[in-house]
Design an enzyme around this catalytic site. Sequence first.
Site, PDB file in Angstrom:
ATOM      1  N   GLY A  53       0.825  -1.215   0.000  1.00 40.27           N
ATOM      2  CA  GLY A  53       0.000   0.000   0.000  1.00 40.27           C
ATOM      3  C   GLY A  53       0.852   1.256   0.000  1.00 40.27           C
ATOM      4  O   GLY A  53       2.084   1.192   0.019  1.00 40.27           O
ATOM      5  N   TYR A 153     -17.195  12.490  27.765  1.00 44.44           N
ATOM      6  CA  TYR A 153     -17.056  11.747  26.502  1.00 44.44           C
ATOM      7  C   TYR A 153     -18.389  11.722  25.731  1.00 44.44           C
ATOM      8  O   TYR A 153     -18.423  11.963  24.521  1.00 44.44           O
ATOM      9  CB  TYR A 153     -16.586  10.336  26.840  1.00 44.44           C
ATOM     10  N   ILE A 186     -15.595  -2.105  21.264  1.00 46.18           N
ATOM     11  CA  ILE A 186     -14.672  -2.626  20.257  1.00 46.18           C
ATOM     12  C   ILE A 186     -13.458  -3.203  20.970  1.00 46.18           C
ATOM     13  O   ILE A 186     -12.957  -2.632  21.946  1.00 46.18           O
ATOM     14  CB  ILE A 186     -14.241  -1.485  19.293  1.00 46.18           C
TER      15      ILE A 186
HETATM   16  P1  NAD Z   1      -6.736   4.584  20.766  1.00 45.43           P
HETATM   17  O1  NAD Z   1      -6.398   5.292  22.023  1.00 45.43           O
HETATM   18  O2  NAD Z   1      -6.143   3.228  20.525  1.00 45.43           O
HETATM   19  O3  NAD Z   1      -6.347   5.489  19.518  1.00 45.43           O
HETATM   20  C1  NAD Z   1      -6.623   6.866  19.495  1.00 45.43           C
HETATM   21  C2  NAD Z   1      -5.537   7.543  18.671  1.00 45.43           C
HETATM   22  O4  NAD Z   1      -5.811   8.963  18.710  1.00 45.43           O
HETATM   23  C3  NAD Z   1      -4.139   7.331  19.269  1.00 45.43           C
HETATM   24  O5  NAD Z   1      -3.233   6.952  18.254  1.00 45.43           O
HETATM   25  C4  NAD Z   1      -3.798   8.698  19.864  1.00 45.43           C
HETATM   26  O6  NAD Z   1      -2.416   9.008  19.863  1.00 45.43           O
HETATM   27  C5  NAD Z   1      -4.570   9.621  18.934  1.00 45.43           C
HETATM   28  N1  NAD Z   1      -4.771  10.920  19.553  1.00 45.43           N
HETATM   29  C6  NAD Z   1      -5.205  11.205  20.819  1.00 45.43           C
HETATM   30  N2  NAD Z   1      -5.181  12.510  21.035  1.00 45.43           N
HETATM   31  C7  NAD Z   1      -4.741  13.104  19.892  1.00 45.43           C
HETATM   32  C8  NAD Z   1      -4.501  14.434  19.498  1.00 45.43           C
HETATM   33  N3  NAD Z   1      -4.693  15.468  20.354  1.00 45.43           N
HETATM   34  N4  NAD Z   1      -4.067  14.693  18.247  1.00 45.43           N
HETATM   35  C9  NAD Z   1      -3.838  13.660  17.389  1.00 45.43           C
HETATM   36  N5  NAD Z   1      -4.039  12.361  17.702  1.00 45.43           N
HETATM   37  C10 NAD Z   1      -4.483  12.094  18.950  1.00 45.43           C
HETATM   38  O7  NAD Z   1      -8.325   4.550  20.698  1.00 45.43           O
HETATM   39  P2  NAD Z   1      -9.329   3.739  19.745  1.00 45.43           P
HETATM   40  O8  NAD Z   1     -10.052   2.776  20.593  1.00 45.43           O
HETATM   41  O9  NAD Z   1      -8.646   3.243  18.515  1.00 45.43           O
HETATM   42  O10 NAD Z   1     -10.365   4.912  19.397  1.00 45.43           O
HETATM   43  C11 NAD Z   1     -10.426   5.583  18.140  1.00 45.43           C
HETATM   44  C12 NAD Z   1     -11.718   6.365  18.065  1.00 45.43           C
HETATM   45  O11 NAD Z   1     -12.836   5.485  18.196  1.00 45.43           O
HETATM   46  C13 NAD Z   1     -11.874   7.420  19.173  1.00 45.43           C
HETATM   47  O12 NAD Z   1     -12.466   8.585  18.654  1.00 45.43           O
HETATM   48  C14 NAD Z   1     -12.805   6.734  20.147  1.00 45.43           C
HETATM   49  O13 NAD Z   1     -13.540   7.675  20.916  1.00 45.43           O
HETATM   50  C15 NAD Z   1     -13.695   5.948  19.209  1.00 45.43           C
HETATM   51  N6  NAD Z   1     -14.390   4.824  19.838  1.00 45.43           N
HETATM   52  C16 NAD Z   1     -13.674   3.763  20.350  1.00 45.43           C
HETATM   53  C17 NAD Z   1     -14.367   2.699  20.944  1.00 45.43           C
HETATM   54  C18 NAD Z   1     -13.647   1.483  21.514  1.00 45.43           C
HETATM   55  O14 NAD Z   1     -14.314   0.617  22.068  1.00 45.43           O
HETATM   56  N7  NAD Z   1     -12.337   1.392  21.395  1.00 45.43           N
HETATM   57  C19 NAD Z   1     -15.763   2.736  21.006  1.00 45.43           C
HETATM   58  C20 NAD Z   1     -16.444   3.827  20.485  1.00 45.43           C
HETATM   59  C21 NAD Z   1     -15.735   4.855  19.897  1.00 45.43           C
END
Ligand code: NAD
Length: 245
Positions: A53, A153, A186
């Site tokens: 990719g 949140y 998730i």
């Molecule tokens: P994660 O913490 O693994 O990944 C989040 C990413 O966002 C990280 O790489 C982090 O460095 C980056 N990040 C955080 N603050 C930042 C900033 N100020 N600027 C740039 N990057 C920033 O979380 P995830 O579980 O992969 O979640 C991703 C999205 O999915 C989020 O918006 C979360 O709210 C949403 N979400 C997750 C779940 C779950 O169950 N994991 C459920 C519902 C929604």
Amino acid sequence: MGDFDGQIAVITGGARGIGAEIARRLAAGGAHVVCADLLDTTEIVAEITAAGGSAEGRPLDVTDGEVAAATIQEIHGTHGRLDILVNNAGITRDQLLVRMKPQDWDLVLKINLDGVFLVTQPAAKIMMRQRSGRIVNIASVVGLMGNGGQTNYASSKAGLIGFTKALARELGPRNVTVNAVAPGYIQTAMTDALTDEQREALMKSVAIPRLGTATDVADAVAFLAGPGASYITGTVVNVSGGLYM
Ligand code: NAD
């Protein structure tokens, strides 16, 4: 031929978790993906490139408006277009309202909601001029149904859903769609920490008795960003196994 051949996609928070999986999915469909994150993106970029990719990483704090605008403009300057923006960067700082520190309220709103405004504004200007584009915002079912311990949140994600619908109305006439994906539970590092009892209780609250995967979310994003969704805008696609319906 992939659905995204020749397209440029930016994924905030693309270094790991759901964002990294979205990057893998769009890159597998032929997009050049830009993983923009506070964290180092070397690993995900190397992985996508090794799989054939096309990817690059950009350091980005979504709360820094000047850097966000410069980053989006540089990406557009380099590649000559911007087709897909996935606003995925997000955090939690869970606490009951009565114990919540004002700084934890502020930080969650700042990253999850202000950050989306700061990245989307410069991207929307480009997409409007281009007269095409797809914006997909990663919300949460918590923004639809609430969850104790997550007032900050839930407010940020409910706000993001309102933002999605309002912007969909503004950008529709320019052939730019704006949608949200609302994941439920998730499988990530966060849910790996659940106890067996918590997991059992969770399974009783979903119609499909398993945790969702990052791939389930990435597939919904790919659909909304892809050719089959050109008449879909302002929607929230709920990827929660029936946790919320
Ligand atoms: P994660 O913490 O693994 O990944 C989040 C990413 O966002 C990280 O790489 C982090 O460095 C980056 N990040 C955080 N603050 C930042 C900033 N100020 N600027 C740039 N990057 C920033 O979380 P995830 O579980 O992969 O979640 C991703 C999205 O999915 C989020 O918006 C979360 O709210 C949403 N979400 C997750 C779940 C779950 O169950 N994991 C459920 C519902 C929604």
